[in-house]
Design a protein around this motif. Structure first.
Motif, PDB file in Angstrom:
ATOM      1  N   LEU A 236      -0.978  47.097  63.940  1.00 16.11           N
ATOM      2  CA  LEU A 236      -1.382  46.741  64.644  1.00 16.11           C
ATOM      3  C   LEU A 236      -2.942  47.270  64.602  1.00 16.11           C
ATOM      4  O   LEU A 236      -3.693  47.785  63.714  1.00 16.11           O
ATOM      5  N   ASN A 237      -3.782  46.268  65.833  1.00 12.42           N
ATOM      6  CA  ASN A 237      -5.848  45.936  65.576  1.00 12.42           C
ATOM      7  C   ASN A 237      -6.423  46.977  65.680  1.00 12.42           C
ATOM      8  O   ASN A 237      -5.941  47.862  67.128  1.00 12.42           O
ATOM      9  N   GLN A 238      -7.389  47.264  65.986  1.00 11.81           N
ATOM     10  CA  GLN A 238      -8.058  47.429  66.289  1.00 11.81           C
ATOM     11  C   GLN A 238      -8.402  47.284  68.065  1.00 11.81           C
ATOM     12  O   GLN A 238      -8.941  48.333  68.636  1.00 11.81           O
ATOM     13  N   PHE A 239      -7.790  46.280  68.446  1.00  9.03           N
ATOM     14  CA  PHE A 239      -7.725  46.013  70.111  1.00  9.03           C
ATOM     15  C   PHE A 239      -6.532  46.203  70.776  1.00  9.03           C
ATOM     16  O   PHE A 239      -6.557  45.822  71.683  1.00  9.03           O
ATOM     17  N   GLY A 240      -5.817  46.961  69.712  1.00  8.23           N
ATOM     18  CA  GLY A 240      -4.279  47.671  70.678  1.00  8.23           C
ATOM     19  C   GLY A 240      -3.188  45.928  70.399  1.00  8.23           C
ATOM     20  O   GLY A 240      -2.638  46.299  70.601  1.00  8.23           O
ATOM     21  N   GLY A 241      -4.134  45.048  69.946  1.00  5.61           N
ATOM     22  CA  GLY A 241      -3.475  43.741  69.604  1.00  5.61           C
ATOM     23  C   GLY A 241      -2.567  43.855  67.901  1.00  5.61           C
ATOM     24  O   GLY A 241      -2.727  44.971  67.381  1.00  5.61           O
ATOM     25  N   SER A 242      -1.517  43.237  68.347  1.00  5.23           N
ATOM     26  CA  SER A 242      -0.575  43.076  67.140  1.00  5.23           C
ATOM     27  C   SER A 242      -1.489  41.599  66.391  1.00  5.23           C
ATOM     28  O   SER A 242       0.156  40.778  65.075  1.00  5.23           O
ATOM     29  N   THR A 243      -2.366  41.305  66.098  1.00  5.11           N
ATOM     30  CA  THR A 243      -2.981  39.889  65.020  1.00  5.11           C
ATOM     31  C   THR A 243      -3.422  40.680  63.699  1.00  5.11           C
ATOM     32  O   THR A 243      -3.880  41.344  64.088  1.00  5.11           O
ATOM     33  N   PRO A 244      -3.033  40.038  62.737  1.00  4.98           N
ATOM     34  CA  PRO A 244      -3.700  41.394  61.088  1.00  4.98           C
ATOM     35  C   PRO A 244      -4.593  40.546  60.681  1.00  4.98           C
ATOM     36  O   PRO A 244      -5.143  39.061  60.309  1.00  4.98           O
ATOM     37  N   ILE A 245      -5.442  40.953  61.474  1.00  2.00           N
ATOM     38  CA  ILE A 245      -7.166  41.035  61.369  1.00  2.00           C
ATOM     39  C   ILE A 245      -8.254  41.613  60.733  1.00  2.00           C
ATOM     40  O   ILE A 245      -7.049  42.974  60.652  1.00  2.00           O
ATOM     41  N   PRO A 246      -8.654  41.493  59.776  1.00  2.00           N
ATOM     42  CA  PRO A 246      -9.304  42.388  58.985  1.00  2.00           C
ATOM     43  C   PRO A 246      -9.897  43.962  59.684  1.00  2.00           C
ATOM     44  O   PRO A 246     -10.137  43.530  60.672  1.00  2.00           O
ATOM     45  N   GLY A 247      -9.156  44.906  59.494  1.00  2.00           N
ATOM     46  CA  GLY A 247      -9.025  46.278  60.041  1.00  2.00           C
ATOM     47  C   GLY A 247      -7.859  46.795  61.080  1.00  2.00           C
ATOM     48  O   GLY A 247      -8.110  47.914  60.969  1.00  2.00           O
ATOM     49  N   ALA A 248      -7.344  45.709  60.585  1.00  2.75           N
ATOM     50  CA  ALA A 248      -6.149  45.957  61.946  1.00  2.75           C
ATOM     51  C   ALA A 248      -5.075  46.771  60.265  1.00  2.75           C
ATOM     52  O   ALA A 248      -4.961  46.810  59.207  1.00  2.75           O
ATOM     53  N   VAL A 249      -3.977  48.085  60.891  1.00  7.03           N
ATOM     54  CA  VAL A 249      -3.324  49.162  59.712  1.00  7.03           C
ATOM     55  C   VAL A 249      -1.979  48.457  60.395  1.00  7.03           C
ATOM     56  O   VAL A 249      -1.355  47.769  61.022  1.00  7.03           O
ATOM     57  N   ILE A 250      -1.159  48.463  59.070  1.00  6.48           N
ATOM     58  CA  ILE A 250      -0.075  48.172  58.531  1.00  6.48           C
ATOM     59  C   ILE A 250       0.750  49.751  58.544  1.00  6.48           C
ATOM     60  O   ILE A 250       0.510  50.560  57.326  1.00  6.48           O
ATOM     61  N   THR A 251       1.537  49.683  59.108  1.00 10.86           N
ATOM     62  CA  THR A 251       2.118  50.876  58.962  1.00 10.86           C
ATOM     63  C   THR A 251       3.551  50.615  58.751  1.00 10.86           C
ATOM     64  O   THR A 251       4.472  49.499  59.159  1.00 10.86           O
ATOM     65  N   TYR A 252       4.370  50.941  57.439  1.00  9.19           N
ATOM     66  CA  TYR A 252       5.396  50.305  56.333  1.00  9.19           C
ATOM     67  C   TYR A 252       5.699  51.838  56.237  1.00  9.19           C
ATOM     68  O   TYR A 252       5.814  52.885  56.749  1.00  9.19           O
ATOM     69  N   ARG A 253       7.771  51.197  56.474  1.00 10.49           N
ATOM     70  CA  ARG A 253       8.554  52.648  56.722  1.00 10.49           C
ATOM     71  C   ARG A 253       9.549  51.918  55.819  1.00 10.49           C
ATOM     72  O   ARG A 253      10.080  50.183  56.088  1.00 10.49           O
ATOM     73  N   ILE A 254       9.767  52.688  55.371  1.00 10.47           N
ATOM     74  CA  ILE A 254      11.024  52.102  54.096  1.00 10.47           C
ATOM     75  C   ILE A 254      12.452  53.098  54.622  1.00 10.47           C
ATOM     76  O   ILE A 254      12.060  54.373  53.874  1.00 10.47           O
ATOM     77  N   ASP A 255      13.250  52.979  54.979  1.00 11.83           N
ATOM     78  CA  ASP A 255      14.889  53.728  54.884  1.00 11.83           C
ATOM     79  C   ASP A 255      15.274  53.603  53.644  1.00 11.83           C
ATOM     80  O   ASP A 255      16.323  52.290  53.190  1.00 11.83           O
ATOM     81  N   ALA A 256      16.054  54.612  53.179  1.00 10.34           N
ATOM     82  CA  ALA A 256      16.629  54.629  51.954  1.00 10.34           C
ATOM     83  C   ALA A 256      18.376  55.026  52.367  1.00 10.34           C
ATOM     84  O   ALA A 256      18.092  56.728  52.885  1.00 10.34           O
ATOM     85  N   ALA A 257      19.466  54.211  52.772  1.00  8.11           N
ATOM     86  CA  ALA A 257      20.070  54.990  53.286  1.00  8.11           C
ATOM     87  C   ALA A 257      21.011  55.101  52.217  1.00  8.11           C
ATOM     88  O   ALA A 257      21.437  53.660  51.401  1.00  8.11           O
ATOM     89  N   VAL A 258      22.436  56.445  51.800  1.00  2.00           N
ATOM     90  CA  VAL A 258      22.561  56.722  51.527  1.00  2.00           C
ATOM     91  C   VAL A 258      24.147  56.505  50.976  1.00  2.00           C
ATOM     92  O   VAL A 258      24.935  57.239  52.454  1.00  2.00           O
ATOM     93  N   SER A 259      25.389  55.426  51.020  1.00  5.30           N
ATOM     94  CA  SER A 259      26.636  55.304  51.707  1.00  5.30           C
ATOM     95  C   SER A 259      27.771  55.400  50.068  1.00  5.30           C
ATOM     96  O   SER A 259      27.513  55.717  49.219  1.00  5.30           O
ATOM     97  N   GLY A 260      28.863  55.827  51.137  1.00  4.40           N
ATOM     98  CA  GLY A 260      29.831  56.975  49.526  1.00  4.40           C
ATOM     99  C   GLY A 260      30.118  57.953  49.978  1.00  4.40           C
ATOM    100  O   GLY A 260      29.299  59.085  50.569  1.00  4.40           O
ATOM    101  N   SER A 261      30.686  59.274  48.877  1.00  4.35           N
ATOM    102  CA  SER A 261      31.478  59.670  49.750  1.00  4.35           C
ATOM    103  C   SER A 261      30.722  60.800  47.790  1.00  4.35           C
ATOM    104  O   SER A 261      30.938  62.460  48.239  1.00  4.35           O
ATOM    105  N   GLY A 262      30.159  60.165  47.017  1.00  3.84           N
ATOM    106  CA  GLY A 262      29.524  61.096  46.358  1.00  3.84           C
ATOM    107  C   GLY A 262      28.111  61.152  46.213  1.00  3.84           C
ATOM    108  O   GLY A 262      27.801  61.433  47.488  1.00  3.84           O
ATOM    109  N   SER A 263      27.326  61.162  45.844  1.00  2.00           N
ATOM    110  CA  SER A 263      25.542  61.621  45.708  1.00  2.00           C
ATOM    111  C   SER A 263      25.083  60.987  44.700  1.00  2.00           C
ATOM    112  O   SER A 263      25.344  60.258  43.497  1.00  2.00           O
ATOM    113  N   VAL A 264      23.556  60.305  45.223  1.00  5.42           N
ATOM    114  CA  VAL A 264      22.719  59.307  44.027  1.00  5.42           C
ATOM    115  C   VAL A 264      21.835  60.549  43.646  1.00  5.42           C
ATOM    116  O   VAL A 264      21.379  61.459  44.303  1.00  5.42           O
TER     117      VAL A 264
END
Lengths: 329, 159
Positions: A236-264
């Motif tokens: 999201l840039n400072q003009f409300g758009g999605s063009t990657p220009i200096p000053g634009a903010v990138i939100t990163y999201r990392i989903d950690a999905a655990v599968s199986g009957s055990g646990s880590v």
């Protein structure tokens, strides 16, 4: 051993049940079998009248010594034990001396069974020395190779533990059975086989209905878990758009999905701040809740180099979500 | 003298009972002989049959046959001949075999046909007696003539 009560004719039981409440119909349980070495002695007495006199005479005494019946019953006490690949597991079994004399039993644990997804490695067999139902290393006696159990009295039972190692690299949900077989030390084989002079109490030993051998299975099931990470970015840039220009903010999201009957355990999500961007202080969140940037008591830590979130133990089926923001320089 | 009479009566009674005991022992016109066999059921060619053998090897669940042979070796008929056999500890009367006509489930105090007897359980409830409750068996014969022989048997299962 045979239960004499089963010989009651249906006619007699039927007649009894016809006039009495149901509960009284069941045959009373007889006491446990006569112990090996007991003498059964019989003498008859007769009384009679001869003329005006009466008389009493006794027969000779006949004596039968009860021999030792060799019988055993093994039961598995552990079913579907949760185990982890590469770990140790303890399987419990109960051995009941269903014979009538004190007897020791040889034990063999076989890890291969039909239908097994994998086979464990049997390390040793231990007896529940303190009879608390739980394996206590250093307290419960480990039987040496080929060693038999101590003598188990008639009608008494002994708990034993089979200690196994689960192979690593076993997939989640895979199962395995371990068979424990107990065999009377005095002898086993076809019911009725007798061993002269080998019985407790001085008599012979006779193989009972069990063949003086019994087996039972315990089972275990491997519980494993895998983690998959999915990373996504929103710009999201400072003009409300999605063009990657200096000053634009990138939100990163990392989903950690655990599968199986055990646990880590000790699950940590790390990420680096991409070159040409700067971490937005105070933007680190776990499942939508803010974390401080400092490496302190909360799970997260962030700096200009990267972020790290400690998730600890995560059970199969759970998903944790880490977000943070960077600004394009 | 009252005391003298009493002592004399007692002495006479004593003498009489001594004489009666002596004569009964002297007569002893009967012999009793007991034995025991194991009753094995042998199955051969689909047929099962009972085979009696010496009780060399006996374990719980085995069937035993206790036999008492009697013989009047005297020259006189005896009457009211009663053979009583307490069941040995460790066996129960075998209900699948012929049960003697007179049994006791109370240590020999009362007698009757098994089906007519009752026992009181620990909870105080009365229930029909079963073969395993039997404590004694007996056989009552009105008379045994001089020279007459016979035998009585009962079947039991080792508990």
């Amino acid at each position: 051993m045979k239960n004499p009560t089963k010989h009651f004719s249906h006619r007699r039981l039927g007649a009894a049940c016809g006039v009495l409440p149901f509960l009284l119909c069941s045959a009373p349980a007889l006491a446990a079998g006569v112990k090996a070495g007991v003498l059964i002695e019989n003498t008859a007495t007769a009384t009679y009248t001869s003329g005006t006199a009466t008389g009493t005479i006794q027969s000779n005494k006949v004596t039968v010594r009860v021999d030792e019946l060799l019988d055993v019953s093994v039961a598995g006490l552990t079913s579907s034990l949760a185990a982890t690949g590469g770990g140790q597991a303890v399987l419990a079994y109960s051995i009941v001396n269903t014979g009538n004399g004190p007897e020791a039993f040889n034990l063999v644990a076989v890890p291969a069974a039909v239908g097994n997804d994998f086979d464990v490695v049997v390390n040793s067999i231990a007896i529940d020395s303190n009879d608390n139902g739980t394996y206590d290393p250093g307290v419960d006696q480990v039987l040496g190779a080929g060693a038999a159990t101590p003598l188990i009295n008639a009608d008494a039972s002994l708990k034993v533990f089979v200690l196994v190692t689960v192979p690593s690299e076993v997939a989640d949900g895979k199962t395995s059975q371990v068979t424990l077989t107990a065999t009377a030390v005095t002898g086993s084989g076809t019911p009725g086989t007798s061993f002269t002079g080998a019985g407790a109490g001085g008599g012979d030993a006779v193989v009972g209905q069990s063949g003086a051998r019994s087996s039972a299975e315990d089972s275990l099931r491997v519980e494993a878990a895998t983690v998959s990470l999915t990373k996504s970015a929103t710009l999201l840039n400072q003009f409300g758009g999605s063009t990657p220009i200096p000053g634009a903010v990138i939100t990163y999201r990392i989903d950690a999905a655990v599968s199986g009957s055990g646990s880590v355990g000790n699950l940590v999500v790390n990420d680096v701040i991409p070159a040409g961007t700067s971490y937005e202080p105070g933007s680190l969140k776990l499942d939508g809740s803010a974390l401080t940037d400092a490496a302190d008591s909360d799970a997260g830590a962030a700096s200009s180099a990267g972020i790290a979130v400690q998730l600890g133990t995560a059970a199969g089926g759970s998903t944790r979500s880490v977000t943070f923001k960077v600004k394009i320089n | 003298m009252a005391i003298h009479d009493a002592v004399r009566a007692a002495l006479l009674f004593l003498a009489a009972s001594l004489a009666s005991t002596a004569s009964a022992e002297a007569a002893q016109p009967l012999e009793l002989h007991s034995d025991v066999k194991v009753d094995k059921i042998i199955v051969a060619e689909g047929q099962s049959k009972h085979v009696l053998s010496e009780p060399d090897v006996v374990v719980p669940g085995d069937r035993l046959v206790f036999r008492t042979a009697y013989s009047n070796t005297g020259t006189q008929e005896v009457t009211d001949f009663v053979v009583t056999n307490p069941l040995p500890a460790g066996v129960a009367l075998d209900p699948s075999a012929t049960v003697p006509a007179e049994v006791s489930v109370d240590g020999g105090q009362t007698w009757g046909h098994l089906a007519a007897l009752f026992v009181t359980d620990a909870a105080g409830a009365k229930r029909p007696a079963q073969a395993s409750d039997v404590t004694h068996v007996r056989w009552v014969l009105k008379s045994v003539k001089a020279g007459e022989k016979g035998e009585v048997t009962f079947n039991a299962i080792v508990r």
